[in-house]
Design a protein around this motif. Sequence first.
Motif, mmCIF file in Angstrom:
data_model
loop_
_atom_site.group_PDB
_atom_site.id
_atom_site.type_symbol
_atom_site.label_atom_id
_atom_site.label_comp_id
_atom_site.label_asym_id
_atom_site.label_seq_id
_atom_site.Cartn_x
_atom_site.Cartn_y
_atom_site.Cartn_z
ATOM 1 N N ALA A 1 -3.747 9.700 -7.739
ATOM 2 C CA ALA A 1 -3.576 8.281 -7.427
ATOM 3 C C ALA A 1 -4.368 7.389 -8.376
ATOM 4 O O ALA A 1 -3.997 6.236 -8.613
ATOM 5 C CB ALA A 1 -3.980 8.020 -5.983
ATOM 6 N N MET B 1 -7.124 1.703 -1.481
ATOM 7 C CA MET B 1 -7.057 1.133 -0.134
ATOM 8 C C MET B 1 -8.329 1.464 0.640
ATOM 9 O O MET B 1 -8.846 2.578 0.547
ATOM 10 C CB MET B 1 -5.848 1.679 0.634
ATOM 11 C CG MET B 1 -4.531 1.087 0.191
ATOM 12 S SD MET B 1 -3.137 1.634 1.207
ATOM 13 C CE MET B 1 -3.458 0.725 2.716
ATOM 14 N N TRP C 1 -4.368 6.823 -1.264
ATOM 15 C CA TRP C 1 -3.635 5.581 -0.994
ATOM 16 C C TRP C 1 -4.175 4.449 -1.856
ATOM 17 O O TRP C 1 -5.378 4.263 -1.978
ATOM 18 C CB TRP C 1 -3.746 5.215 0.486
ATOM 19 C CG TRP C 1 -2.943 6.116 1.353
ATOM 20 C CD1 TRP C 1 -3.324 7.313 1.871
ATOM 21 C CD2 TRP C 1 -1.610 5.899 1.806
ATOM 22 N NE1 TRP C 1 -2.307 7.855 2.604
ATOM 23 C CE2 TRP C 1 -1.243 7.005 2.595
ATOM 24 C CE3 TRP C 1 -0.682 4.872 1.620
ATOM 25 C CZ2 TRP C 1 0.019 7.108 3.197
ATOM 26 C CZ3 TRP C 1 0.556 4.976 2.220
ATOM 27 C CH2 TRP C 1 0.902 6.084 2.998
ATOM 28 N N ASN C 2 -3.241 3.679 -2.444
ATOM 29 C CA ASN C 2 -3.576 2.530 -3.291
ATOM 30 C C ASN C 2 -2.838 1.292 -2.820
ATOM 31 O O ASN C 2 -1.748 1.389 -2.243
ATOM 32 C CB ASN C 2 -3.137 2.770 -4.745
ATOM 33 C CG ASN C 2 -3.948 3.818 -5.452
ATOM 34 O OD1 ASN C 2 -5.088 4.089 -5.095
ATOM 35 N ND2 ASN C 2 -3.366 4.405 -6.481
ATOM 36 N N ASN C 3 -3.415 0.130 -3.126
ATOM 37 C CA ASN C 3 -2.726 -1.147 -3.004
ATOM 38 C C ASN C 3 -2.202 -1.515 -4.378
ATOM 39 O O ASN C 3 -2.947 -1.461 -5.366
ATOM 40 C CB ASN C 3 -3.682 -2.253 -2.540
ATOM 41 C CG ASN C 3 -3.942 -2.224 -1.065
ATOM 42 O OD1 ASN C 3 -3.025 -2.099 -0.268
ATOM 43 N ND2 ASN C 3 -5.199 -2.339 -0.696
ATOM 44 N N GLY D 1 0.844 -1.184 0.000
ATOM 45 C CA GLY D 1 0.000 0.000 0.000
ATOM 46 C C GLY D 1 0.880 1.234 0.000
ATOM 47 O O GLY D 1 1.820 1.336 0.790
ATOM 48 N N ILE D 2 0.590 2.152 -0.920
ATOM 49 C CA ILE D 2 1.417 3.355 -1.076
ATOM 50 C C ILE D 2 0.548 4.590 -1.231
ATOM 51 O O ILE D 2 -0.611 4.495 -1.617
ATOM 52 C CB ILE D 2 2.364 3.244 -2.298
ATOM 53 C CG1 ILE D 2 1.621 2.870 -3.606
ATOM 54 C CG2 ILE D 2 3.450 2.221 -2.057
ATOM 55 C CD1 ILE D 2 1.224 4.017 -4.436
ATOM 56 N N LYS D 3 1.131 5.734 -0.910
ATOM 57 C CA LYS D 3 0.495 7.017 -1.193
ATOM 58 C C LYS D 3 0.693 7.227 -2.685
ATOM 59 O O LYS D 3 1.794 7.499 -3.149
ATOM 60 C CB LYS D 3 1.157 8.122 -0.358
ATOM 61 C CG LYS D 3 0.622 9.513 -0.610
ATOM 62 C CD LYS D 3 -0.658 9.749 0.132
ATOM 63 C CE LYS D 3 -1.019 11.239 0.079
ATOM 64 N NZ LYS D 3 -2.435 11.446 0.146
ATOM 65 N N SER E 1 5.840 7.576 -2.748
ATOM 66 C CA SER E 1 5.098 7.577 -1.490
ATOM 67 C C SER E 1 5.982 8.119 -0.366
ATOM 68 O O SER E 1 5.558 8.969 0.428
ATOM 69 C CB SER E 1 4.619 6.159 -1.165
ATOM 70 O OG SER E 1 3.863 6.126 0.019
#
Length: 129
Positions: free
Chosen positions: A67, A81, A89-91, A57-59, A110
């Motif tokens: 994003a 996320m 935020w995404n996975n 998971g990242i910004k 991130s």
Amino acid sequence: MTTDGRRLMDAAEMQAFCLAKPGAWPDNPWDHDHPVIKVGEGAAGKIFAFLGGDGVGIKGGPSREAADEWLDRYPGAATVMAYIGRSGWNNLSFSGEIPDDELCEAVDESYRLVVSKLPRKHRPAGWDA
């Protein structure tokens, strides 16, 4: 391994990549199998990577709109996320659909986004080098 013979990044490799960043340290505030990676000292530390067995998971950008570029480029391998997705935020999956170098670039971004929001006194030396 992918169908073309490339080895896939895994959580241990991603953790090592994250921890090589200035001021990065692991934390396990929710007793999961994998830690989150923070930057900044103690209580001032902020998460820049959420490690999981199947992804990170990242910004993904300074806004949800930025994003969303990940979602457009890698539908299915990049997801929003839960709970904090509205903040960008995404996975990103370790499935091989997203090349390892792009996963690393996403973590780099991130880290940069999170560190740049820390008060100057909490930013690690060499973070912008």
